[in-house]
Design a protein around this motif. Sequence first.
Motif, short mmCIF file in Angstrom:
data_model
loop_
_atom_site.label_atom_id
_atom_site.label_comp_id
_atom_site.label_asym_id
_atom_site.label_seq_id
_atom_site.Cartn_x
_atom_site.Cartn_y
_atom_site.Cartn_z
N VAL A 11 0.77 -1.12 0.00
CA VAL A 11 0.11 0.15 -0.11
C VAL A 11 0.95 1.21 0.08
O VAL A 11 0.46 2.22 0.61
CB VAL A 11 -0.81 -0.10 1.24
CG1 VAL A 11 -2.01 -0.95 0.96
CG2 VAL A 11 -0.26 -0.37 2.31
N LEU A 58 0.28 1.45 -5.21
CA LEU A 58 -1.29 1.73 -5.34
C LEU A 58 -1.07 2.38 -6.71
O LEU A 58 -2.47 2.20 -7.48
CB LEU A 58 -1.69 2.77 -4.27
CG LEU A 58 -1.79 2.21 -2.86
CD1 LEU A 58 -1.97 3.54 -1.67
CD2 LEU A 58 -2.62 1.43 -2.41
N GLU A 107 -3.88 0.96 -9.68
CA GLU A 107 -4.90 2.02 -10.26
C GLU A 107 -4.81 2.03 -11.80
O GLU A 107 -6.02 2.11 -12.61
CB GLU A 107 -4.86 3.27 -9.68
CG GLU A 107 -5.90 4.21 -10.13
CD GLU A 107 -7.34 3.94 -9.83
OE1 GLU A 107 -8.45 4.26 -10.80
OE2 GLU A 107 -7.65 3.06 -9.01
#
Length: 235
Positions: A124, A129, A133
Amino acid sequence: MTAPPPPWRRTPSPRRRAAKQMLSQELIVKTALEILAAEGIDAVSMRRVAQQLETGPASLYAYVANKEELDELLLDAALSEVPCPEPDPQRWTEQVKEQVRHQIRAMVAYPGIAKVAWQTPIPVTPNSLRQGEVMLQLLRAGGLDLQQAMFASDALSTYTKAFAYEASGWTFGDYDPEKMSERERQMADYMQSLPASAFPNLLQAGEFFNADTSQARLEFALEAFVAGLAAMVRK
């Protein structure tokens, strides 16, 4: 008129150390990356980084919680080199494959990073991240709904990390060449001892599994995967 400094102060003592850089998470990660590139992931520890920075390990904990977090930050630094393209619905399948190739190259660029990625199921950190995405955006640009994109992204991520882990092992000598060569010889002898009538396909499969076919196997897997996703969209 200001008097010049006395002779014994004009030239810094050779024993005098240069001023230390101010500690920061960025400096700690940069130093850890240098150790990683030169000596491998096993050489990276909080104590080793502290020694390199000429400070005590305790001073690092104000910026990095523990070795686990440091490993994740190293992975994040490696992933910072992966591009984040704008989704193009007309070529989304190629973009997905390109993204996987970029991620593999980033993880294989440093010894041990692929191992960290494999042992970190859900990173994370910012670049982790961002990559997650981006992949979802590419998949959804192709027409997948969110659930399909999530499941596809998860499967692609698992394959990407596994391929990078294996490739990294060969690249940085994690496997003993002599032992592997001997194992391959023993495996070939064993397979040839089996009845051809019982294993007609397996006994001919050896030529397709070696270092020379590594890239071809990756491309086949990617092509098969995105072709399946495209077929799902067309239904």
